[in-house]
Motif scaffolding. Structure first.
Motif, short mmCIF file in Angstrom:
data_model
loop_
_atom_site.label_atom_id
_atom_site.label_comp_id
_atom_site.label_asym_id
_atom_site.label_seq_id
_atom_site.Cartn_x
_atom_site.Cartn_y
_atom_site.Cartn_z
N PHE A 194 28.40 11.05 4.88
CA PHE A 194 29.26 10.80 3.73
C PHE A 194 29.82 12.08 3.09
O PHE A 194 30.43 12.00 2.02
N ARG A 195 29.62 13.24 3.74
CA ARG A 195 30.30 14.43 3.23
C ARG A 195 31.81 14.18 3.29
O ARG A 195 32.33 13.71 4.30
N SER A 196 32.51 14.51 2.20
CA SER A 196 33.91 14.12 2.11
C SER A 196 34.67 15.07 1.19
O SER A 196 34.09 15.67 0.27
N PHE A 218 30.43 12.09 -3.11
CA PHE A 218 30.93 10.85 -2.52
C PHE A 218 29.80 10.12 -1.77
O PHE A 218 29.27 10.63 -0.77
N GLN A 259 26.81 9.86 -2.09
CA GLN A 259 25.53 10.54 -1.85
C GLN A 259 24.36 9.78 -2.46
O GLN A 259 23.23 9.84 -1.94
N ARG A 302 23.53 7.22 0.20
CA ARG A 302 22.80 7.83 1.31
C ARG A 302 21.35 8.09 0.93
O ARG A 302 20.42 7.78 1.69
N MET A 337 34.56 12.09 12.10
CA MET A 337 35.21 11.80 10.83
C MET A 337 35.58 10.32 10.83
O MET A 337 36.30 9.84 11.71
N GLU A 391 34.72 1.40 -1.59
CA GLU A 391 35.10 2.76 -1.19
C GLU A 391 35.11 2.90 0.33
O GLU A 391 35.99 3.54 0.92
N HIS A 424 40.04 6.87 2.20
CA HIS A 424 38.82 7.69 2.22
C HIS A 424 38.43 8.04 3.65
O HIS A 424 38.52 7.22 4.57
N ARG A 425 37.99 9.26 3.84
CA ARG A 425 37.43 9.72 5.11
C ARG A 425 36.14 10.46 4.82
O ARG A 425 36.05 11.17 3.83
N TRP A 426 35.16 10.29 5.72
CA TRP A 426 33.88 10.97 5.51
C TRP A 426 33.24 11.31 6.85
O TRP A 426 33.62 10.78 7.90
#
Length: 271
Positions: A152-154, A160, A162, A165, A204, A243, A249-251
């Motif tokens: 979920f790093r974004s 985002f 976190q 997670r 990604m 989300e 959104h991209r993560w």
């Protein structure tokens, strides 16, 4: 190992369908990289391969293509019903097998592969030892497990998803999942006396995609436990699901660590 009897689902089972979707969306994330590495390892005609924890069988199908009619692929899982269509391929055998307790054929395979299996097992050294014994001299052990620290790093924000997670993976860790699974794979293989290399890859993920759906299914599965323990409430989980469904959104996924080791002795696999 025991050949699984033919079975068929005749009624709609929501739990079964949801797990099938989870497996297929997981394949959407990881199959391209796994197949690329199998090809780079030189898997080809005549190889005898073992796929442990075959899921819905996408990697088995690719292995069957690579080894051709002169090769053999054994696909194992605790639940083999989803693998039934693969049994129609002449070079594929579908077998019900529990790696936690049951032995494998000794010195029978040029390649043994598992993805996201070892990190869930209680006695990983014993499982690795079984897989090593199943390899022919010169055979390849290819293990893939994750490191969840990147999930979920974004660019959206440092925070985002976190909290999601931390809640979900904290409960999974309490239940026996190892968030450093891929790192442990390399350690165990080296401890088993094999020479090994390891590398990591991440994907990604775009919101609303099949890949994103995998994480939505994970959160829906974890929701009752997360809410029951008070880590997050239903409103926060609903917002997180929205989300994940948003294409804006991209993560980053977890890092899938691929460990490859060769058993000493023998000749080139497939010969």
């Amino acid at each position: 190992m025991t050949s699984a009897p033919a079975q068929q689902k005749y009624v709609f089972d929501p739990v079964w369908e949801k797990e099938t979707e989870r497996l297929r969306t997981n394949e959407a994330i990881w199959d391209p990289g796994t197949v690329e590495r199998l090809t780079a390892l030189g898997v080809g005609p005549g190889w005898h391969c073992l796929e442990i924890g075959a899921g819905s069988g996408s990697v088995v199908r690719r292995l069957a293509d690579l080894v051709g009619p002169s090769g053999r692929v054994v696909a194992t899982d605790l639940q083999t019903e989803r693998l039934r269509p693969l049994a129609e391929l002449p070079q594929v055998d579908v077998v019900r097998h529990d790696l936690r307790a049951e032995e494998l054929p000794e010195a029978a395979f040029d390649l043994v592969h598992s993805r996201m299996v070892l990190q869930h097992l209680p006695d990983r050294p014993a499982a690795v030892a079984r897989m090593v014994r199943a390899l022919r001299p010169g055979g390849l052990l290819f293990l893939e497990d994750t490191d969840s620290s990147t999930l979920f790093r974004s660019a959206v924000s440092e925070d985002f998803l976190q909290d999601v997670r931390a809640a979900g993976y904290g409960l999974m860790r309490d239940a026996g999942h190892d968030p450093r699974g891929g790192h442990v794979d390399l350690h165990l293989v080296l401890e088993a006396g094999l020479e090994a290399t390891a590398e990591g890859r991440a994907v990604m993920v775009r919101g609303g995609s099949d890949q994103a759906r995998h994480y939505m299914l994970w959160l829906e599965f974890m929701r009752p436990r997360i809410v029951a323990t008070g880590l997050l409430d239903d409103a926060r989980i609903d917002a997180a699901l929205a989300e994940m469904a948003d294409p804006a959104h991209r993560w980053l996924s977890q890092v899938l660590i691929s460990t490859v080791a060769r058993k000493a002795g023998g000749t080139e696999p497939g010969r």
